[in-house]
Design a protein around this motif. Structure first.
Motif, PDB file in Angstrom:
ATOM      1  N   ASN A 159       0.802  -1.225   0.000  1.00  0.00           N
ATOM      2  CA  ASN A 159       0.000   0.000   0.000  1.00  0.00           C
ATOM      3  C   ASN A 159       0.837   1.280   0.000  1.00  0.00           C
ATOM      4  O   ASN A 159       0.330   2.351   0.330  1.00  0.00           O
ATOM      5  N   TRP A 160       2.096   1.203  -0.393  1.00  0.00           N
ATOM      6  CA  TRP A 160       2.947   2.381  -0.327  1.00  0.00           C
ATOM      7  C   TRP A 160       2.448   3.475  -1.262  1.00  0.00           C
ATOM      8  O   TRP A 160       1.918   3.204  -2.342  1.00  0.00           O
ATOM      9  N   ARG A 161       2.671   4.718  -0.805  1.00  0.00           N
ATOM     10  CA  ARG A 161       2.278   5.885  -1.576  1.00  0.00           C
ATOM     11  C   ARG A 161       3.524   6.592  -2.123  1.00  0.00           C
ATOM     12  O   ARG A 161       4.585   6.607  -1.501  1.00  0.00           O
ATOM     13  N   SER A 162       3.387   7.212  -3.292  1.00  0.00           N
ATOM     14  CA  SER A 162       4.482   7.965  -3.890  1.00  0.00           C
ATOM     15  C   SER A 162       4.714   9.260  -3.127  1.00  0.00           C
ATOM     16  O   SER A 162       3.767   9.892  -2.634  1.00  0.00           O
ATOM     17  N   ILE A 163       5.971   9.687  -3.046  1.00  0.00           N
ATOM     18  CA  ILE A 163       6.301  10.970  -2.441  1.00  0.00           C
ATOM     19  C   ILE A 163       5.632  12.106  -3.215  1.00  0.00           C
ATOM     20  O   ILE A 163       5.304  13.148  -2.654  1.00  0.00           O
ATOM     21  N   PHE A 164       5.421  11.901  -4.503  1.00  0.00           N
ATOM     22  CA  PHE A 164       4.818  12.923  -5.360  1.00  0.00           C
ATOM     23  C   PHE A 164       3.291  12.816  -5.419  1.00  0.00           C
ATOM     24  O   PHE A 164       2.651  13.559  -6.151  1.00  0.00           O
ATOM     25  N   GLY A 165       2.701  11.903  -4.666  1.00  0.00           N
ATOM     26  CA  GLY A 165       1.261  11.739  -4.672  1.00  0.00           C
ATOM     27  C   GLY A 165       0.830  10.509  -5.447  1.00  0.00           C
ATOM     28  O   GLY A 165       1.461  10.120  -6.432  1.00  0.00           O
ATOM     29  N   GLU A 231      12.999  -2.130   3.271  1.00  0.00           N
ATOM     30  CA  GLU A 231      12.880  -3.202   4.261  1.00  0.00           C
ATOM     31  C   GLU A 231      12.532  -4.522   3.589  1.00  0.00           C
ATOM     32  O   GLU A 231      11.692  -4.571   2.675  1.00  0.00           O
ATOM     33  N   ALA A 232      13.176  -5.590   4.036  1.00  0.00           N
ATOM     34  CA  ALA A 232      12.938  -6.912   3.453  1.00  0.00           C
ATOM     35  C   ALA A 232      11.454  -7.273   3.536  1.00  0.00           C
ATOM     36  O   ALA A 232      10.802  -7.041   4.550  1.00  0.00           O
ATOM     37  N   GLY A 233      10.946  -7.806   2.438  1.00  0.00           N
ATOM     38  CA  GLY A 233       9.560  -8.207   2.396  1.00  0.00           C
ATOM     39  C   GLY A 233       8.602  -7.104   1.979  1.00  0.00           C
ATOM     40  O   GLY A 233       7.427  -7.366   1.740  1.00  0.00           O
ATOM     41  N   LEU A 234       9.088  -5.862   1.894  1.00  0.00           N
ATOM     42  CA  LEU A 234       8.276  -4.716   1.473  1.00  0.00           C
ATOM     43  C   LEU A 234       6.922  -4.705   2.186  1.00  0.00           C
ATOM     44  O   LEU A 234       5.855  -4.732   1.568  1.00  0.00           O
ATOM     45  N   PRO A 235       6.925  -4.623   3.507  1.00  0.00           N
ATOM     46  CA  PRO A 235       5.665  -4.713   4.256  1.00  0.00           C
ATOM     47  C   PRO A 235       4.767  -3.507   4.017  1.00  0.00           C
ATOM     48  O   PRO A 235       5.230  -2.413   3.711  1.00  0.00           O
TER      49      PRO A 235
END
Length: 610
Positions: A159-165, A231-235
Motif C-alpha cells: 500500500n505504499w504511496r508515492s512521495i509525489f502523490g 525493508e525486506a519483504g516490502l511490508p
C-alpha cells in the motif's frame, strides 16, 4: 548568563569541503547561452567569474544528464551523457576546466535511487519476461490477487504511496498484451526504483562515479541518500512520507496541505504542535541501515582518487543523531543539515537546531553544514515574510497568503549572516545572493513540477523557486540569455535575433533585483553576500570554534554566539538590542545608512569584534 560550550566538530580539518562555501546551480535556470529559453553549460561557464567574485569556493550542479525531464532532470536516462538541452560533454569539460582555473571546485548530482523509465535498463526490463535478470535491476513484483486464489495479481504488492502523490506502484503490460508485474516508483511513474540488492546495480553506480571522477569532478551530491534500501519483504505501511517536512504547526491551513495530504507525514491521532520527522511513523523505505554499506563502498571509490574528493548526502532524516551516521569517517563527508533550514525565523528553534547539529556531528568527528534554501523548498526570503515565519509550505500560489517582501528580505539577510558565521560549510542556492523571492503568483498553466499534477494541484510544488535568474534589468527575460551575445529566434520586424522567453516566467520584482542593478551598490543584497563571505574567509569562521555568548537569550529573541574572536548577534525580537560593551560592529545585515546608534534593530544580524 553562562552557556555550556557546544562542541565544534571537524572544523580543524584541512579538507577543502569542511569549511567551503558552496553555490548550488540549477542548470535550467542559471544562465542561457544560446537563447533557447533554457539554461545550459556554456551559460554556466560564462558566469563563473561572477561566482568567483561572489566569494564561493565550489559549485554544485543539479542534474544535466540525458533525461526526458519529467522531474527536472532527476529522471536520468543516461548517467554518462549531457542532455542536449544543456550542451555536450565537451561543454562540460570546458566548464570544469574554467571552474578549476578560477579556483572553484565542482560537485555534480548523483541520482542512485531511481532512473528514468527511458533508461536502457528499464526498456530492457519491459521487453524481458517476469523473473528475468533485466527485471531484477529494478523493484518488480507480482501483484496481490483481487480475487483470492485467482492469480489475477490485480492489486499492488503493498500500500505504499508515492512521495509525489498517488500510488507508488504501476503495472506493466507484458509482450503478449496481458497485465503483468508491478514496479515500484517512490517518486513519479517515470522514475522506477533501482534494486540495490542487485550486484549489477552496485557496480554500475561505481562505474558512473568513476566516469565523472576521471573527468575531474571534485565530489557528488547524493540525491535521496536515505533511500535506495527497502525493508525486506516490502511490508505494508500505513504512514505517508515526505521528502521535506517540519513540524505540525508549520503546515499552513490552506488548500495545499489539507488533512490527510499524501505528502505530509501526519496522522489523525497526531497531537497539535508535535514535532514530526520526514516520515512518521518510520517508513520501510527511508533511512534503512543497509544504505550505510553502500556509502562505505563509495568511500573506498573516492579514496582511490587524489584531490580530496567528497560526497554530501541529501538525507531528510531525524533526529540529528540518525543523520550523523551518514558522515562517519568511513562513509560520506557531509550531509545537509535540514534541521537548520526547517527552524524558520525563531531564535529558540534556530538555537536548538544549531545545538543539536553541532553535537551530533561532533559525535562522529564530522563538520556540519548550513543551508537555508534549495531547489526543493520555498525560498527563505519568502518563508520569513509570512505571518508565521516558521511555516514551511510546499509551494505558494496566487490564492495563498502572500508574504511581506520587505520583512522577508530583512530576515533572510540576517539569517544568511548567521549561517555564514557558523563553523562548517555553507550552501547557497542560486539567486539568494540577489534576495530573490519565490514566484508566488506563477500561473498554473506554466507549472511543470510533477508534484502539482500528481496531487491535482493540492501541492503547488517547486516551480516557484526554480524561476530563471535575472542578470540585466532592461533586457528580455531580464538578461537570462545574456551570457553570450545573440539568440536563436529571428525577429520578423528587424531581422535581428532575440532570445526565446525563459522556460518559466519571471515575476516583475526580478527587474529591480537583477544582478546589474545590485553590482557595486552599497547595501544591496549582492554586496552583502560578497562582504559576508569575505569576512567569513578572512576570520576563518568556517573552521572556527563555537560557543554561545553571555548575551545569548533565545527566549527573548536574541541569538548570540562567539566564533573565535567574532561575536555574532541576531535580534529576532521586536525591540532594539544594545551593542555589548567592548565590541564594535564590523558589518551588519541592514544597509550601512541605517546605522546602529540606537542598538541592533529587529531582524538584523551584526558581526562584532573588539
Amino acid at each position: 548568563m553562562r552557556h555550556p560550550l557546544v562542541p565544534t566538530p571537524g572544523s580543524a580539518r584541512n579538507s577543502w569541503w569542511a569549511s567551503a562555501a558552496v553555490y548550488q546551480i540549477y542548470p535550467r535556470s542559471f544562465a542561457d547561452a544560446n537563447g533557447d529559453g533554457m539554461g545550459d553549460l556554456p551559460g554556466i561557464t560564462a558566469r563563473l567569474p561572477y561566482l568567483q567574485r561572489l566569494g564561493v569556493d565550489a559549485v554544485w550542479l543539479s542534474p544535466f544528464y540525458k533525461s526526458p525531464q519529467a522531474d527536472g532532470g532527476y529522471d536520468v536516462a543516461d548517467y554518462r551523457q549531457v542532455d542536449p538541452l544543456f550542451g555536450t560533454l565537451a561543454d562540460f569539460d570546458a566548464m570544469l576546466q574554467t571552474a578549476h582555473g578560477l579556483g572553484l571546485k565542482v560537485i555534480v548530482d548523483l541520482v542512485p535511487n531511481h532512473t528514468s523509465d527511458e533508461h536502457i535498463w528499464f526498456q530492457e526490463a519491459l521487453a524481458a519476461p517476469p523473473g528475468s535478470p533485466q527485471r531484477d535491476r529494478y523493484m518488480f513484483r507480482t501483484g496481490k490477487d483481487e480475487v483470492p486464489g485467482s492469480g489475477d495479481g490485480n492489486l499492488a504488492p503493498n500500500n505504499w504511496r508515492s512521495i509525489f502523490g498517488g500510488p507508488a506502484w504501476s503495472r506493466v503490460t507484458e509482450a503478449d498484451g496481458s497485465p503483468g508485474d508491478w514496479y515500484l516508483h517512490l517518486f513519479d511513474t517515470k522514475q522506477p526504483d533501482l534494486n540495490w540488492d542487485n550486484n549489477e546495480v552496485k557496480e554500475e553506480m561505481r562505474s558512473v562515479m568513476r566516469f565523472w571522477l576521471d573527468r575531474g569532478v571534485d565530489g557528488f551530491r547524493v540525491d535521496v541518500a536515505h533511500g535506495m534500501v527497502k525493508e525486506a519483504g516490502l511490508p505494508d505501511w500505513d504512514g505517508v512520507a515526505a521528502m521535506v517536512e517540519g513540524t505540525a504547526e508549520q503546515a499552513p491551513d490552506n488548500r495545499h496541505t489539507p488533512p490527510g495530504d499524501a505528502h505530509g507525514a501526519h496522522t489523525e491521532a497526531q497531537e497539535p504542535h508535535r514535532a514530526v520527522s520526514p516520515q512518521y511513523p518510520p517508513s520501510p523505505f527511508f533511512d534503512q541501515d543497509g544504505v550505510h554499506d553502500i556509502y562505505r563502498d563509495w568511500n573506498r571509490v573516492l579514496a582511490a582518487y587524489d584531490g580530496d574528493r567528497m560526497m554530501v548526502a541529501e538525507a531528510w532524516v531525524e533526529p540529528a543523531e540518525r543523520l550523523a551516521r551518514y558522515v562517519r569517517k568511513d562513509e560520506m563527508q557531509q550531509a545537509f543539515n535540514f534541521d537548520f533550514l526547517l527552524a524558520g525565523w525563531d531564535a529558540e528553534r534556530m538555537a536548538e537546531a544549531i545545538d543539536d547539529s553541532l553535537r551530533a556531528a561532533a559525535s562522529v568527528e564530522a563538520p556540519s553544514t548550513w543551508v537555508l534554501s534549495n531547489h526543493d523548498t520555498v525560498r527563505h526570503t519568502t518563508r520569513f515574510g509570512l505571518k508565521d515565519p516558521t511555516t514551511f509550505p510546499k509551494g505558494i500560489g496566487a490564492g495563498d497568503e502572500q508574504p511581506d517582501a520587505i520583512l522577508g528580505l530583512q530576515r533572510a539577510r540576517a539569517a544568511t549572516m548567521v549561517s555564514f558565521a557558523l563553523p562548517g560549510s555553507v550552501y547557497i542556492y542560486q539567486g539568494e545572493e540577489l534576495g530573490l523571492p519565490e514566484h508566488t503568483t506563477l500561473p498554473d498553466e506554466a507549472r511543470q513540477d510533477p508534484t502539482f499534477f500528481r496531487t491535482n494541484g493540492a501541492e503547488i510544488g517547486r516551480d516557484g523557486c526554480r524561476v530563471p535568474l535575472p542578470w540585466k534589468a532592461d533586457e528580455p527575460g531580464y538578461g537570462f540569455a545574456g551570457a553570450f551575445p545573440g539568440g536563436v529566434t529571428p525577429d520578423a520586424g528587424t531581422g535581428a535575433k532575440v532570445p526565446a522567453a525563459p522556460w518559466l516566467p519571471q515575476p516583475e520584482s526580478f527587474r529591480d533585483l537583477a544582478a546589474n542593478r545590485q553590482d557595486g551598490v552599497g547595501g544591496s543584497t549582492l554586496e552583502l553576500y560578497r562582504s559576508a563571505l569575505a569576512f567569513r574567509s578572512a576570520h576563518g569562521l568556517g573552521s572556527g570554534t563555537f560557543r554561545w555568548a553571555d548575551v545569548h537569550q533565545p527566549e527573548a529573541g536574541v541569538l548570540a554566539f562567539h566564533n573565535g574572536e567574532v561575536l555574532v548577534l541576531t535580534n529576532l525580537g521586536s525591540a532594539a538590542v544594545p551593542v555589548p560593551d567592548g565590541f564594535t560592529a564590523s558589518m551588519a545585515s541592514v544597509p550601512p545608512s541605517d546605522g546602529l546608534l540606537a542598538g541592533i534593530p529587529p531582524n538584523c544580524t551584526v558581526y562584532l569584534t573588539r
